[in-house]
Design a protein around this motif. Structure first.
Motif, short mmCIF file in Angstrom:
data_model
loop_
_atom_site.label_atom_id
_atom_site.label_comp_id
_atom_site.label_asym_id
_atom_site.label_seq_id
_atom_site.Cartn_x
_atom_site.Cartn_y
_atom_site.Cartn_z
N UNK A 1 0.83 -1.21 0.00
CA UNK A 1 0.00 0.00 0.00
C UNK A 1 0.86 1.26 0.00
N UNK A 2 1.97 1.24 0.73
CA UNK A 2 2.88 2.38 0.73
C UNK A 2 3.47 2.59 -0.66
N UNK A 3 3.87 1.51 -1.28
CA UNK A 3 4.42 1.59 -2.64
C UNK A 3 3.39 2.15 -3.61
N UNK A 4 2.15 1.71 -3.46
CA UNK A 4 1.07 2.21 -4.32
C UNK A 4 0.87 3.71 -4.13
N UNK A 5 0.87 4.15 -2.87
CA UNK A 5 0.72 5.58 -2.61
C UNK A 5 1.88 6.38 -3.19
N UNK A 6 3.08 5.85 -3.13
CA UNK A 6 4.23 6.54 -3.72
C UNK A 6 4.08 6.65 -5.23
N UNK A 7 3.60 5.58 -5.85
CA UNK A 7 3.38 5.63 -7.30
C UNK A 7 2.31 6.65 -7.66
N UNK A 8 1.25 6.71 -6.89
CA UNK A 8 0.19 7.68 -7.15
C UNK A 8 0.69 9.12 -6.95
N UNK A 9 1.51 9.32 -5.94
CA UNK A 9 2.08 10.65 -5.72
C UNK A 9 2.98 11.04 -6.89
N UNK A 10 3.77 10.08 -7.36
CA UNK A 10 4.64 10.34 -8.50
C UNK A 10 3.82 10.64 -9.74
N UNK A 11 2.70 9.93 -9.91
CA UNK A 11 1.83 10.17 -11.05
C UNK A 11 1.27 11.60 -10.99
N UNK A 12 0.81 12.03 -9.84
CA UNK A 12 0.28 13.39 -9.70
C UNK A 12 1.38 14.42 -10.00
N UNK A 13 2.57 14.14 -9.50
CA UNK A 13 3.70 15.06 -9.74
C UNK A 13 3.98 15.20 -11.23
N UNK A 14 4.00 14.08 -11.95
CA UNK A 14 4.29 14.13 -13.38
C UNK A 14 3.12 14.68 -14.18
N UNK A 15 1.91 14.50 -13.72
CA UNK A 15 0.76 15.10 -14.39
C UNK A 15 0.82 16.63 -14.28
N UNK A 16 1.23 17.11 -13.10
CA UNK A 16 1.36 18.56 -12.95
C UNK A 16 2.52 19.08 -13.82
N UNK A 17 3.59 18.30 -13.94
CA UNK A 17 4.69 18.69 -14.83
C UNK A 17 4.22 18.75 -16.28
N UNK A 18 3.41 17.79 -16.68
CA UNK A 18 2.88 17.78 -18.04
C UNK A 18 2.00 18.99 -18.27
N UNK A 19 1.18 19.32 -17.31
CA UNK A 19 0.30 20.48 -17.42
C UNK A 19 1.13 21.76 -17.52
N UNK A 20 2.13 21.90 -16.66
CA UNK A 20 3.00 23.08 -16.71
C UNK A 20 3.74 23.17 -18.04
N UNK A 21 4.24 22.02 -18.49
CA UNK A 21 5.00 22.01 -19.74
C UNK A 21 4.12 22.34 -20.94
N UNK A 22 2.87 21.94 -20.88
CA UNK A 22 1.98 22.21 -22.01
C UNK A 22 1.57 23.67 -22.06
N UNK A 23 1.69 24.38 -20.95
CA UNK A 23 1.31 25.79 -20.90
C UNK A 23 2.45 26.71 -21.31
N UNK A 24 3.66 26.21 -21.28
CA UNK A 24 4.79 27.03 -21.73
C UNK A 24 5.36 26.40 -22.99
N UNK A 25 6.25 27.11 -23.59
CA UNK A 25 6.84 26.63 -24.85
C UNK A 25 7.87 25.54 -24.56
N UNK A 26 7.45 24.28 -24.79
CA UNK A 26 8.31 23.11 -24.58
C UNK A 26 8.24 22.27 -25.85
N UNK A 27 9.35 21.70 -26.24
CA UNK A 27 9.32 20.86 -27.45
C UNK A 27 8.32 19.71 -27.30
N UNK A 28 7.73 19.37 -28.41
CA UNK A 28 6.74 18.30 -28.44
C UNK A 28 7.34 16.97 -27.99
#
Length: 148
Positions: free
Chosen positions: A37-64
């Motif tokens: 369960x701890x490992x699952x929570x860490x994976x979910x936290x990492x997923x949220x972190x990378x989703x926010x990175x994707x959102x930030x990257x899509x809002x600024x000029x980043x290569x495709x």
């Protein structure tokens, strides 16, 4: 007075040992579940972190290509989370099976302990009867002997 010796004491000890072993197995299964369960929570936290990175990257000029790499990593994380969910389910089933086995071992031990208690009660009753008979015998002998 004779002391009580239960003839099936080794069986009682074995049942107690089996119960202790089942407790250890349950404890390790609960630990494994907590780790999953701890490992699952860490994976979910990492997923949220990378989703926010994707959102930030899509809002600024980043290569495709960079956006594609982030999305591929997110897809990988989703796959890992799905796999980890299966691992958590397996761990939960293991905990439940361990609980059932422990319950069975506890019932088994309780049955043998009750049998031992009943045997001890019968022994004590028999000893009381024997002692009472000896006291009655002593009283009747004393009554039979004339006093000077």
């Amino acid at each position: 007075m004779a002391s009580f010796r239960y003839t099936f004491q080794k069986v009682v000890d074995l049942k107690s040992s089996e119960k202790t072993q089942a407790e250890w197995i349950l404890s390790s299964a609960i630990g494994a579940l907590a780790a999953e369960e701890l490992s699952l929570e860490q994976l979910r936290a990492k997923q949220q972190e990378w989703e926010s990175k994707l959102l930030e990257s899509s809002q600024i000029a980043v290569p495709l290509s960079e956006l594609q790499v982030i999305q591929q990593y997110l897809d990988y994380l989703v796959t890992c989370i799905t796999s980890k969910l299966k691992d958590v389910l397996h761990a939960q089933k293991a905990v439940e099976q361990s609980r059932l086995k422990l319950s069975d071992k506890m019932k088994d031990e309780k049955v043998w302990l009750k049998a031992k208690d009943h045997a001890r009660d019968r022994f004590q009753y028999a000893m009381q009867i024997k002692e009472q008979n000896e006291l009655d015998e002593m009283a009747s002998v004393r009554f039979m002997i004339p006093t000077p």
